[in-house]
Design an enzyme around this catalytic site. Sequence first.
Site, PDB file in Angstrom:
ATOM      1  N   ASN A  46       0.878  -1.067   0.048  1.00 52.16           N
ATOM      2  CA  ASN A  46      -0.025  -0.266  -0.023  1.00 52.16           C
ATOM      3  C   ASN A  46       0.928   1.078   0.007  1.00 52.16           C
ATOM      4  O   ASN A  46       1.970   1.207   0.610  1.00 52.16           O
ATOM      5  CB  ASN A  46      -1.090   0.034   1.085  1.00 52.16           C
ATOM      6  N   GLU A  48       0.182   5.084   0.433  1.00 45.16           N
ATOM      7  CA  GLU A  48      -0.578   6.168   1.139  1.00 45.16           C
ATOM      8  C   GLU A  48      -0.176   7.439   0.451  1.00 45.16           C
ATOM      9  O   GLU A  48       0.933   7.617   0.209  1.00 45.16           O
ATOM     10  CB  GLU A  48      -0.741   6.143   2.833  1.00 45.16           C
ATOM     11  N   GLU A  59      -3.218  -4.735  -3.254  1.00 44.46           N
ATOM     12  CA  GLU A  59      -3.372  -5.543  -4.192  1.00 44.46           C
ATOM     13  C   GLU A  59      -3.503  -4.795  -5.599  1.00 44.46           C
ATOM     14  O   GLU A  59      -3.304  -5.273  -6.504  1.00 44.46           O
ATOM     15  CB  GLU A  59      -4.836  -6.168  -3.773  1.00 44.46           C
TER      16      GLU A  59
HETATM   17  N1  THU Z   1      -5.282  -1.556   2.370  1.00 41.11           N
HETATM   18  C1  THU Z   1      -4.923  -2.286   1.338  1.00 41.11           C
HETATM   19  O1  THU Z   1      -3.736  -2.392   0.924  1.00 41.11           O
HETATM   20  N2  THU Z   1      -5.408  -3.389   0.983  1.00 41.11           N
HETATM   21  C2  THU Z   1      -6.876  -3.792   1.366  1.00 41.11           C
HETATM   22  O2  THU Z   1      -7.406  -4.565   0.812  1.00 41.11           O
HETATM   23  C3  THU Z   1      -7.164  -3.067   2.478  1.00 41.11           C
HETATM   24  C4  THU Z   1      -6.680  -1.874   2.732  1.00 41.11           C
HETATM   25  C5  THU Z   1      -4.563  -0.344   2.679  1.00 41.11           C
HETATM   26  C6  THU Z   1      -5.290   1.016   2.379  1.00 41.11           C
HETATM   27  C7  THU Z   1      -4.580   1.823   3.323  1.00 41.11           C
HETATM   28  O3  THU Z   1      -3.396   2.091   3.209  1.00 41.11           O
HETATM   29  C8  THU Z   1      -4.477   0.824   4.728  1.00 41.11           C
HETATM   30  O4  THU Z   1      -4.438  -0.500   4.189  1.00 41.11           O
HETATM   31  C9  THU Z   1      -5.828   1.180   5.694  1.00 41.11           C
HETATM   32  O5  THU Z   1      -6.895   0.866   5.106  1.00 41.11           O
END
Ligand code: THU
Length: 136
Positions: A46, A48, A59
């Site tokens: 992820n 951000e 994903e």
């Molecule tokens: N997140 C993911 O990377 N995949 C998911 O399926 C759920 C959420 C991330 C998004 C954000 O950076 C953090 O988790 C908290 O929601």
Amino acid sequence: MKKVDEVARECERAFAAMENAYAPYSGFRVGAALVAEDGTMFSGCNVENSAYPSGLCAERAAVAAAVTAGMRSYRLIVVATEADEPTPPCGMCRQVLVEFAPDLRIVSCTRGGGRAEWKLSDLLPHPFTPRSLEHA
Ligand code: THU
């Protein structure tokens, strides 16, 4: 390599990707390991952003890497987080995954060895797909 070892290997890869997660706002680090139909492996974490909705899930980062490499069909995605319980992909990621792999096998793993497994078709029944556009 036997199929039974593949998930363990992909969990390792997902945790390795998670180490590169950029998650200073949520503190929730996620890694994803994606296996294409031909066995080619991709990963994502992820990413951000200070403008919160601009953030990207692990994903979808993995799918973007695969599509960039020309791979558009997948058989397995493994998600790793630091949560106590295995976490399923969010709704937006389910939608992105179904575009390319409607029958995808999804595994989520925890540091403590916890595992959960789903079929994408169970997590996202009645999906909107490219075929849906044909009926417009
Ligand atoms: N997140 C993911 O990377 N995949 C998911 O399926 C759920 C959420 C991330 C998004 C954000 O950076 C953090 O988790 C908290 O929601």
